[in-house]
Write an enzyme that holds these catalytic residues in place. Structure first.
Site, mmCIF file in Angstrom:
data_model
loop_
_atom_site.group_PDB
_atom_site.id
_atom_site.type_symbol
_atom_site.label_atom_id
_atom_site.label_comp_id
_atom_site.label_asym_id
_atom_site.label_seq_id
_atom_site.Cartn_x
_atom_site.Cartn_y
_atom_site.Cartn_z
ATOM 1 N N HIS A 1 83.235 52.923 -93.675
ATOM 2 C CA HIS A 1 81.896 52.919 -93.087
ATOM 3 C C HIS A 1 81.604 51.537 -92.521
ATOM 4 O O HIS A 1 81.791 50.525 -93.198
ATOM 5 C CB HIS A 1 80.824 53.259 -94.137
ATOM 6 C CG HIS A 1 79.444 53.222 -93.567
ATOM 7 N ND1 HIS A 1 78.883 54.294 -92.895
ATOM 8 C CD2 HIS A 1 78.530 52.228 -93.506
ATOM 9 C CE1 HIS A 1 77.688 53.963 -92.459
ATOM 10 N NE2 HIS A 1 77.437 52.711 -92.821
ATOM 11 N N ASP B 1 67.859 61.471 -97.941
ATOM 12 C CA ASP B 1 68.107 60.326 -97.066
ATOM 13 C C ASP B 1 67.738 60.655 -95.623
ATOM 14 O O ASP B 1 67.190 59.811 -94.914
ATOM 15 C CB ASP B 1 69.566 59.879 -97.129
ATOM 16 C CG ASP B 1 69.806 58.736 -96.153
ATOM 17 O OD1 ASP B 1 69.183 57.673 -96.353
ATOM 18 O OD2 ASP B 1 70.542 58.917 -95.168
ATOM 19 N N ARG C 1 61.634 55.580 -92.422
ATOM 20 C CA ARG C 1 61.815 54.115 -92.412
ATOM 21 C C ARG C 1 61.910 53.594 -90.984
ATOM 22 O O ARG C 1 61.404 52.515 -90.656
ATOM 23 C CB ARG C 1 63.084 53.741 -93.194
ATOM 24 C CG ARG C 1 62.923 53.884 -94.692
ATOM 25 C CD ARG C 1 64.258 53.850 -95.408
ATOM 26 N NE ARG C 1 65.015 52.669 -95.080
ATOM 27 C CZ ARG C 1 66.350 52.612 -94.986
ATOM 28 N NH1 ARG C 1 67.075 53.697 -95.217
ATOM 29 N NH2 ARG C 1 66.953 51.511 -94.689
ATOM 30 N N SER D 1 71.009 54.407 -98.955
ATOM 31 C CA SER D 1 71.107 55.371 -97.857
ATOM 32 C C SER D 1 72.576 55.593 -97.483
ATOM 33 O O SER D 1 73.068 56.728 -97.423
ATOM 34 C CB SER D 1 70.314 54.824 -96.658
ATOM 35 O OG SER D 1 70.617 55.510 -95.486
ATOM 36 N N LYS E 1 75.284 59.075 -98.932
ATOM 37 C CA LYS E 1 76.014 59.987 -98.036
ATOM 38 C C LYS E 1 77.522 59.908 -98.281
ATOM 39 O O LYS E 1 78.223 60.912 -98.295
ATOM 40 C CB LYS E 1 75.687 59.651 -96.579
ATOM 41 C CG LYS E 1 74.274 60.086 -96.184
ATOM 42 C CD LYS E 1 73.883 59.617 -94.806
ATOM 43 C CE LYS E 1 73.609 58.140 -94.784
ATOM 44 N NZ LYS E 1 72.795 57.660 -93.678
HETATM 45 N N1 URA Z 1 72.771 53.309 -91.871
HETATM 46 C C1 URA Z 1 72.347 54.230 -92.761
HETATM 47 O O1 URA Z 1 72.935 55.293 -92.921
HETATM 48 N N2 URA Z 1 71.244 53.944 -93.480
HETATM 49 C C2 URA Z 1 70.556 52.794 -93.358
HETATM 50 O O2 URA Z 1 69.589 52.611 -94.055
HETATM 51 C C3 URA Z 1 71.012 51.850 -92.413
HETATM 52 C C4 URA Z 1 72.135 52.127 -91.690
#
Ligand code: URA
Length: 425
Positions: free
Chosen positions: A84, A163, A170, A185, A189
């Protein structure tokens, strides 16, 4: 156990620590619509201003995972590893990396996103390939992971729904930039996706979310600890995002550059980071002896790319869209390129149509910026520095003003800087 949302908000507003039960309740109640958007906005702002303890972040992440399904990848007969990136300009690394790691015997379940603002999105890039589709259901996702070993697709609706709702909130309430909320967040995932190992590419610099090394390190530490606590072998690299990665910034142009890397060529920085991340993923997945450089050189990674694109309906041999209009910016003086500002180039590409301002906006496959020089390159007055590409010439003016100060030229070559700044495990 039931709480009053206002009490949970007050506790955090006044600098208190939320109990496990309060966290479980508020995340679940928000997902179900019992806690209203305005209450969750107030809580998110209190978290941004007051922070969270490591125990609160761990519980918040667990509650977000529990809001949806957790994929079971046990039908895949190989180890799994994912990567990621926290997002940057010209960051197309997922495209060559996913088939490369698959070619070395480790399956890559890569659930990706779309671009927002100045950073690009992997799905937008791949959608410039005719026929390619981003949406797979869980059965298709697991079957492709088993058969091809590589999948890049959109996250399904069942994964961490808390999320999805909270991130949208947000985005419009000025509460994205809270390290506990970013870390939970991202990690909710990735943990729910079921990967066995995870390598985080935490970007630092003008084109990144995190502008300072201290913030990037804190985010990386928080995420590594969350992954490890949930049984995912997690490693983070801190990498430089003050300069765009490679020469191409946009959608189709980044696919083209990725294919060059898979063919054994491509810009040195893209190759370096792809190999560094591949080695980390292979190591974390228990295959430290695999040789990703050999898999790039002998065409195995390219074969895996072609299979991966075909499996999702794409034609790996199809011509990609090209822009109708181009505009080249040239150097005003002789010297050496001392900086190419990632944020300015990212904004220019976005204004040319490569990115979106709102989640529902379409993106242009052909738009983008192609750099002709990178830091350290010599240049003479009148030679090209970068090229803007778009289908809509009315966009040039705004893009040119964004990129006006992007490239600096100095009399002496700049001191080279490291692409991989640090590693945390
Ligand atoms: N990417 C995400 O998935 N969540 C965040 O809060 C910031 C970047």
């Amino acid at each position: 156990m039931t709480f009053a949302a206002v009490d949970v908000i007050r506790t955090k507003r006044d600098g208190g620590v939320l109990s496990d039960a309060a966290i479980d309740w508020v995340v679940d109640a928000y997902t179900k619509g019992v806690v209203a958007d305005e209450q969750m906005s107030a809580l998110a702002m209190a978290i941004l201003l007051r922070g969270m303890t490591p125990a609160e972040i761990a519980r918040w992440t667990a509650a977000m995972i529990a809001s949806g399904e957790r994929l079971d990848l046990s039908a895949v007969d190989r180890p799994t590893a994912d990567k990621h990136s926290t997002g940057g300009v010209g960051d197309k690394i997922t495209l060559p990396l996913t088939p490369l790691v698959a070619a070395c015997g480790v399956a890559v379940p890569q659930l990706s996103g779309r671009g927002l603002g100045h950073t690009g999105g992997t799905l937008d890039k791949l959608e410039s390939i005719p026929g390619w589709r981003a949406r797979l259901d869980n059965a298709e996702f697991i079957a492709q992971l088993r058969d091809v070993g590589a999948v890049i697709c959109a996250a399904g609706d069942g994964l961490a729904p808390a999320d999805r709702k909270l991130y949208a909130l947000r985005d419009v309430t000025g509460t994205v930039e809270a390290i506990p909320l970013i870390a939970s967040s991202i990690m909710s995932k990735k943990i729910a996706e079921g990967t066995g190992a995870l390598v985080l590419d935490v970007k630092v610099g003008s084109g990144a979310f995190m502008k300072s090394l201290d913030d990037a390190r804190e985010l990386a530490r928080t995420m590594v600890d969350l992954g490890t606590a949930h049984g995912v072998r997690t490693v983070a690299l801190l990498t430089d995002m003050s300069t765009p990665l490679g020469l191409a910034v946009g959608n189709a142009v980044e696919v083209t550059e990725s294919v060059e890397v898979l063919a054994g060529g491509g810009p040195a920085d893209v190759v370096e980071l792809t190999l560094a991340l591949a080695r980390e993923m292979l190591d974390a997945a228990g295959r430290p002896d695999a040789d990703p450089a050999a898999a790039l050189a002998d065409g195995r990674a390219m074969d895996a790319w072609r299979s991966m694109v075909r499996a999702q309906g794409g034609d790996p041999d199809a011509a990609l869209p090209t822009a109708r209009e181009t505009h080249t910016v040239t150097a005003a003086a002789d010297g050496f390129v001392s900086a190419v500002d990632a944020y300015a180039i990212g904004i220019a590409a976005w204004r040319l149509g490569a990115g979106r301002a709102r989640k529902e906006d379409p993106v242009s496959a052909a738009a983008g910026v192609v750099l002709h020089r990178k830091p350290g390159d010599p240049v003479r007055a009148g030679e090209p520095l970068y090229e803007l590409r778009t289908d809509d010439p009315n966009r040039f003016e705004a893009a040119l003003s964004a990129a006006a100060e992007a490239v600096s030229i100095s009399a002496e070559p700049p001191v080279p800087t490291a692409l991989v700044i640090d590693r945390l495990a």
